[in-house]
Scaffold this motif. Structure first.
Motif, mmCIF file in Angstrom:
data_model
loop_
_atom_site.group_PDB
_atom_site.id
_atom_site.type_symbol
_atom_site.label_atom_id
_atom_site.label_comp_id
_atom_site.label_asym_id
_atom_site.label_seq_id
_atom_site.Cartn_x
_atom_site.Cartn_y
_atom_site.Cartn_z
ATOM 1 N N ALA A 119 0.823 -1.210 0.000
ATOM 2 C CA ALA A 119 0.000 0.000 0.000
ATOM 3 C C ALA A 119 0.853 1.254 0.000
ATOM 4 O O ALA A 119 1.678 1.468 0.902
ATOM 5 N N GLY A 120 0.656 2.085 -1.019
ATOM 6 C CA GLY A 120 1.294 3.385 -1.066
ATOM 7 C C GLY A 120 0.507 4.404 -0.284
ATOM 8 O O GLY A 120 -0.546 4.114 0.310
ATOM 9 N N ALA A 121 0.995 5.650 -0.297
ATOM 10 C CA ALA A 121 0.395 6.692 0.532
ATOM 11 C C ALA A 121 -0.839 7.332 -0.095
ATOM 12 O O ALA A 121 -1.636 7.960 0.603
ATOM 13 N N GLY A 122 -1.042 7.179 -1.396
ATOM 14 C CA GLY A 122 -2.105 7.901 -2.072
ATOM 15 C C GLY A 122 -3.387 7.112 -2.226
ATOM 16 O O GLY A 122 -3.636 6.120 -1.523
ATOM 17 N N ASP A 123 -4.196 7.559 -3.194
ATOM 18 C CA ASP A 123 -5.491 6.920 -3.425
ATOM 19 C C ASP A 123 -5.339 5.486 -3.910
ATOM 20 O O ASP A 123 -6.187 4.635 -3.623
ATOM 21 N N ASN A 124 -4.264 5.198 -4.655
ATOM 22 C CA ASN A 124 -4.052 3.834 -5.107
ATOM 23 C C ASN A 124 -3.866 2.910 -3.909
ATOM 24 O O ASN A 124 -4.417 1.801 -3.870
ATOM 25 N N GLY A 125 -3.114 3.368 -2.912
ATOM 26 C CA GLY A 125 -2.983 2.601 -1.687
ATOM 27 C C GLY A 125 -4.321 2.454 -0.973
ATOM 28 O O GLY A 125 -4.615 1.405 -0.380
ATOM 29 N N GLY A 126 -5.153 3.517 -1.046
ATOM 30 C CA GLY A 126 -6.488 3.431 -0.455
ATOM 31 C C GLY A 126 -7.341 2.376 -1.125
ATOM 32 O O GLY A 126 -8.059 1.616 -0.456
ATOM 33 N N ASP A 127 -7.261 2.290 -2.456
ATOM 34 C CA ASP A 127 -7.981 1.233 -3.170
ATOM 35 C C ASP A 127 -7.561 -0.143 -2.644
ATOM 36 O O ASP A 127 -8.392 -1.017 -2.398
#
Length: 574
Positions: free
Chosen positions: A68-76
């Motif tokens: 998980a990254g810090a941005g929305d991609n990680g949120g997905d």
């Protein structure tokens, strides 16, 4: 309207859009409060559950790692991990950056997910930070082992906004788990079952690929399945990144793509059908199109036969072998007695197939090269004295292949179609772009789209760069560049003579266009891409292979649409 909806879906499945355009397409939905992140996460979770089911693994026994990254991609990824945890899976999230999407993180923790933080400077609620460099190394190793020991890895490290190679923790993790700037050893061709665990599901795009140019600029994680959202991104179509995407699932968000300009388009059978001219009752051999050939040589006489037979089988009225050694003429007539020898009227030219390049010329081949050079001079935009060549635009389309590429003038009209492979394109760019550093074949293979665009920019020609996914770059008629791709060819077509056949097919398609190409030069790249598709389809039929360089994505979130059936049906050229 059913018809409008079908057209929109066709556009979505066969067009890709830059990251900036995708953001513009999603903005109206976000402004209306449509929960795109939850929709995306749910699709990722459902696809993951389907993969586990395919492997006969109960979700309660499954180990899932979310990168998980810090941005929305990680949120997905975190929302998807939370859904899988609620289904009973053992889910661990590896926090690659210094933060996590707050709402998604809370949902993940509430669902029972565990979190491993890698960055000592991270500020994530409830998680330890400020640990030593030694412990950071131990945590990184633990993350690698966690991913390798998982049944499924959800790759949600980076989104579509990242440009260039991965660095820092993300780059180190990708290098440890994936590959570093080289093609995957399990490319995205069919008949390849998913690898043994761990299966990798990329969230929107594999981390580390060039989202907007299809490159592999550094460390990246090749995926077994990529679940992409709203619209296709260039990396899902453009090689070599497309080979790292595995099977693609497109989640339909309902984007309005009517006014959106695609970055690149992929061919299908319907697309190709527009380039095939069916004969009419009033036709004669000349009205159906005549292909003129200057192909083959003392060393490679078979190229003349292959190009001539291919043209004859591709719906033209006549094949004219305009120049070549006696041996090549005799070989052509032995298999194609209707071929006509000598000069005369043609609607297209094919030159260079089987003709040696400069420095590799055998006895007799120098006259053939001189003939090709004299013909290509007619396509130059400027005469030798620098004045404009008025006759160039009225010349019939010409396919410039193999040994004729080093005879190409610097600036030509768009109906000149060059058909290099990566090595030939590197040599062409080195000749025409002398102010730049020397290019090698490997550089073109790593960034084929960039190389094809540069060749089009330098020459004005329509560029067909051959490969498992063939790239065509040409003019769109409005002063812009058009990119069309063809991924129909199976890997079995990497054989001697395959390019000679493609040149003949392309010459035949160009010859049968009547005056359409002079009236609308933007059709030239369409015809070139259609020829590549037909060539690939013929190769698949001859080899009995279901392989192809690119597969139509599965469509998620649009009930009643069987994309697989439509994919098979679209192979029929009408």
């Amino acid at each position: 309207d059913v018809s409008d909806d079908a057209d929109r879906l066709q556009t979505l499945l066969y067009s890709s859009y830059s990251a900036d355009v995708v953001r513009q397409l999603e903005r109206p939905l976000l402004d209306d409060g449509v929960p795109l992140m939850r929709m995306a996460a749910s699709a990722v979770a459902r696809v993951t559950l389907s993969l586990l089911d395919d492997e006969d693994l109960d979700v309660e026994d499954a180990r899932v790692t979310v990168l998980a990254g810090a941005g929305d991609n990680g949120g997905d990824g975190l929302y998807a991990g939370a859904e899988l945890a609620r289904e009973g899976a053992q889910v661990t999230a590896v926090a690659v950056g210094r933060s996590l999407h707050e709402d998604a993180f809370r949902a993940f923790v509430r669902a029972g997910g565990r979190v491993l933080v890698l960055d000592p400077a991270a500020d994530i609620s409830g998680c330890t930070s400020g640990f030593s460099a030694g412990e950071a190394g131990e945590r990184l190793q633990a993350a690698v082992e966690c991913a390798r020991g998982a049944h499924v890895v959800l790759d949600a490290m980076t989104g579509i906004g990242v440009v260039g190679a991965l660095r820092g923790v993300a780059g180190t993790l990708a290098s440890s788990l994936g590959m570093d700037g080289v093609l995957p050893d399990k490319p995205a061709l069919p008949n390849n079952d998913p690898s043994l665990f761990a299966l990798v599901v990329a969230v929107d795009a594999p981390s580390g690929v060039g989202v907007d140019d299809g490159s592999l600029p550094g460390p990246y994680i090749p995926a077994d399945v990529t679940v992409t959202f709203g619209a296709m991104k260039p990396c899902a179509m453009v090689p070599p990144a497309s080979y790292a995407c595995g099977r693609i699932t497109l989640v339909d968000f309902g984007f309005d793509v009517d006014d959106a300009v695609p970055f690149a388009e992929m061919t299908d059978g319907d697309f190709v059908a527009d380039s095939v001219r069916l004969p009419s009752l009033a036709d004669g051999k000349y009205s159906r199109g005549v292909v003129g050939l200057v192909t083959g040589s003392a060393r490679y006489p078979g190229a003349a036969v292959l190009s001539a037979r291919a043209a004859a089988c591709a719906n033209v009225g006549m094949v004219r072998y305009a120049w070549g050694l006696q041996r090549a003429q005799d070989m052509i007539l032995s298999v194609l007695p209707e071929a006509v020898l000598g000069k005369g009227r043609v609607q297209s030219w094919v030159v260079g197939s089987g003709v040696p390049a400069e420095g590799d010329v055998a006895s007799g081949d120098d006259m053939q090269r001189a003939t090709i050079a004299a013909l290509l001079d007619h396509y130059a935009l400027e005469d030798g004295d620098g004045s404009r060549n008025e006759r160039a635009e009225g010349m019939p389309p010409i396919v410039v292949d193999a040994g004729a590429l080093d005879l190409l003038p610097c600036h030509v009209v768009p109906q000149v179609v060059i058909t290099p492979h990566a090595g030939e394109l590197a040599a062409l760019l080195n000749r025409l772009d002398a102010d730049r550093l020397m290019l090698f074949q490997a550089v073109v293979e790593a960034r084929p789209l960039r190389a094809a665009l540069r060749a089009h920019e330098l020459t004005g020609a329509t560029v067909l760069l051959k490969g498992a996914v063939t790239i065509v770059v040409g003019a769109d008629g409005d002063g812009n560049t058009r990119i069309i791709l063809s991924g129909r060819a199976p890997a079995w077509m990497a054989t001697a003579g395959s390019g000679d056949v493609l040149a003949g097919v392309l010459g035949a398609l160009l010859a049968q266009q009547d005056d359409r190409l002079s009236d609308d030069p933007a059709l030239v790249p369409e015809v070139a891409a259609a020829a590549a598709y037909m060539h690939g389809l013929a190769g698949a039929m001859a080899s009995g292979s279901e392989q192809r360089g690119w597969h139509r994505p599965h469509l998620y979130g649009h009930a009643g649409k069987d994309s697989g059936e439509r994919d098979r049906a679209s192979d029929c050229c009408r």
